[in-house]
Design a protein around this motif. Structure first.
Motif, short mmCIF file in Angstrom:
data_model
loop_
_atom_site.label_atom_id
_atom_site.label_comp_id
_atom_site.label_asym_id
_atom_site.label_seq_id
_atom_site.Cartn_x
_atom_site.Cartn_y
_atom_site.Cartn_z
N GLY A 1 23.67 41.86 36.17
CA GLY A 1 23.47 40.81 37.16
C GLY A 1 22.08 40.87 37.72
O GLY A 1 21.09 40.86 36.99
N THR B 1 30.43 48.25 39.55
CA THR B 1 31.72 48.07 40.20
C THR B 1 31.67 47.21 41.46
O THR B 1 32.67 47.07 42.15
N TYR B 2 30.53 46.61 41.77
CA TYR B 2 30.51 45.61 42.84
C TYR B 2 31.36 44.41 42.44
O TYR B 2 32.01 43.78 43.27
N THR B 3 31.35 44.07 41.16
CA THR B 3 32.08 42.89 40.71
C THR B 3 33.09 43.19 39.60
O THR B 3 33.89 42.31 39.25
N ILE B 4 33.07 44.39 39.04
CA ILE B 4 34.00 44.77 37.99
C ILE B 4 34.71 46.06 38.41
O ILE B 4 34.05 47.07 38.64
N LEU C 1 39.33 44.89 43.81
CA LEU C 1 39.25 43.85 42.78
C LEU C 1 40.50 43.81 41.91
O LEU C 1 40.46 43.68 40.69
N GLU D 1 41.10 41.10 39.17
CA GLU D 1 40.37 41.20 37.91
C GLU D 1 41.19 41.96 36.87
O GLU D 1 41.20 41.60 35.68
N ARG E 1 28.44 52.16 40.75
CA ARG E 1 27.73 50.99 41.24
C ARG E 1 26.34 50.93 40.59
O ARG E 1 25.77 51.97 40.26
N THR F 1 20.48 36.51 37.35
CA THR F 1 21.89 36.80 37.19
C THR F 1 22.54 35.96 36.10
O THR F 1 23.38 36.42 35.36
#
Length: 388
Positions: free
Chosen positions: A340, A18-21, A56, A59, A15, A363
């Motif tokens: 971001g 890895t919050y979004t990926i 996720l 993704e 992190r 971002t």
């Protein structure tokens, strides 16, 4: 031939990326880690690959799909539940539990198979490793590497006898308690019978649960140390070293994308730069559609993702900047990772809250820059500090 890639974890140690990926999708200069693994598997004759997914999951699946364009067939085993509105709620079963779920659904593993963690760059000779595994008559083989003793607490530690049979196994011991410096690389060779030792429908880990059980039972469980390149991306500092290693040419199986416009300087398509008015020292990668204004300074090793905007007078040194980020005028970004809305020290130990509060870091370059409120700054800082 069949294989499995472990891709269900949340990647808490990487992190905020890895919050979004999901971790297997973390890009090494624009190419996901898992894509390198698929290429390796294909090279050694593996054409059927199961991937367990949870965090996720969309993704991963939307990028790799059925695997056709990568020269393999890919199937996905989702661990969790689907809400009435179609939302996926992840609930990972652990590395071994994920293997057992696939087999319980419909027996897939019917011969010797390989399991790879989806968060490492490797160039292992899998064909040679499997040959050794079969010669030993092993039910399980773990590929090992030796690491400095101060690093053992991040890995599973293995002790083998002269024949390579595993005699003891410790999952992430303290430096003082470690009985070896040979560690588990997350690369495994299994026979289908090993699945009989994994309980169904519950969380179960390969390193923490299955391996100690095999040792206790005296099963034919072996470990082999091989000479190969292994770049683990388990934590933010690991990711930093991987990007740096590629830019410096230390990681041989990963090429720098784009066009080399000057020695050590690579760019994607349609980068907007007046080369006579920008000070750039390689190695540097600059993604496509990025704008670097006159008077900016870039000192490598550094990666600037696509669609970024580096304003006049800004300095980027020894840093990694993900896509759609903006660096304001005269700002100095040194030894940082920008992802971001987050600005993280390259060690992963803290967040630069003061910098994150400024309006030069946003971002999305298409958005209006707005400073983060103090309470959000503090929340982010505490969260990242707890993960370090």
């Amino acid at each position: 031939m069949k294989a499995m890639i472990l891709a269900a974890g949340k990647g808490t140690r990487v992190r905020p990326i890895t919050y979004t990926i999901p971790k297997p999708m973390i890009p090494i200069l624009q190419k996901p880690v898992m894509e390198f693994l698929l290429e390796l598997l294909r090279q050694h004759g593996f054409d059927q690959v199961m991937v367990n997914v949870s965090h996720l999951a969309n993704e991963i699946e939307s990028y790799f799909r059925d695997g056709q364009r990568f020269g393999v067939q890919i199937g996905y085993s989702f661990e969790g539940r689907i809400e009435p509105d179609g939302t996926l709620i992840g609930d990972a079963l652990g590395s071994a539990g994920g293997m057992r779920r696939i087999q319980d659904y419909n027996p897939f593993f019917d011969d010797t198979f390989v399991v790879l963690c989806g968060d490492a760059l490797i160039d292992l000779d899998l064909t040679k490793a499997i040959k050794w595994h079969k010669e030993k008559g092993a039910i399980a083989t773990v590929i090992m590497k030796s690491v400095p003793k101060e690093e053992v607490s991040s890995y599973g530690v293995i002790v083998t006898d002269e024949d390579g049979r595993v005699k003891a196994f410790q999952e992430k011991p303290s430096v003082e308690e470690a009985i070896s410096t040979d560690i588990n690389t997350g690369i495994y060779i299994f026979e289908p019978d090993v699945l009989n030792y994994i309980p169904s429908g519950q969380e179960y880990d390969i390193g923490g649960d299955l391996f100690p059980k095999l040792v206790e039972m005296g099963a034919p469980f072996y470990g082999i140390s091989m000479d190969f390149q292994w770049v683990d991306i388990g934590k933010v500092p690991d990711y930093w070293r991987a990007v740096r290693g590629v830019l410096l040419g230390e990681i041989q199986n990963v090429s720098i994308p784009g066009q080399e416009v000057a020695p050590g300087i690579y760019t994607g398509l349609n980068v907007s730069i007046n080369w006579d008015k920008v000070d750039i020292t390689g190695p540097v990668y600059i993604g496509g559609m990025t704008k670097i204004e006159d008077g900016a300074k870039i000192v490598g090793p550094a990666m600037i993702g696509p669609s970024c905007h580096i304003c006049s007078g800004a300095t980027v040194q020894n840093s990694v900047i993900f896509e759609y980020s903006r660096l304001g005028p005269d700002v100095r970004l040194i030894d940082k990772l920008v992802f971001g809305r987050y600005c993280v020290d390259k060690t992963g130990a803290s967040i630069d809250v003061r910098s994150a509060a400024l309006d030069w870091l946003i971002t999305d370059t298409r958005a209006v820059p707005v400073p983060f409120p103090p309470e959000e700054q503090q929340a982010i800082a505490e969260l990242l500090e707890s993960d370090s």
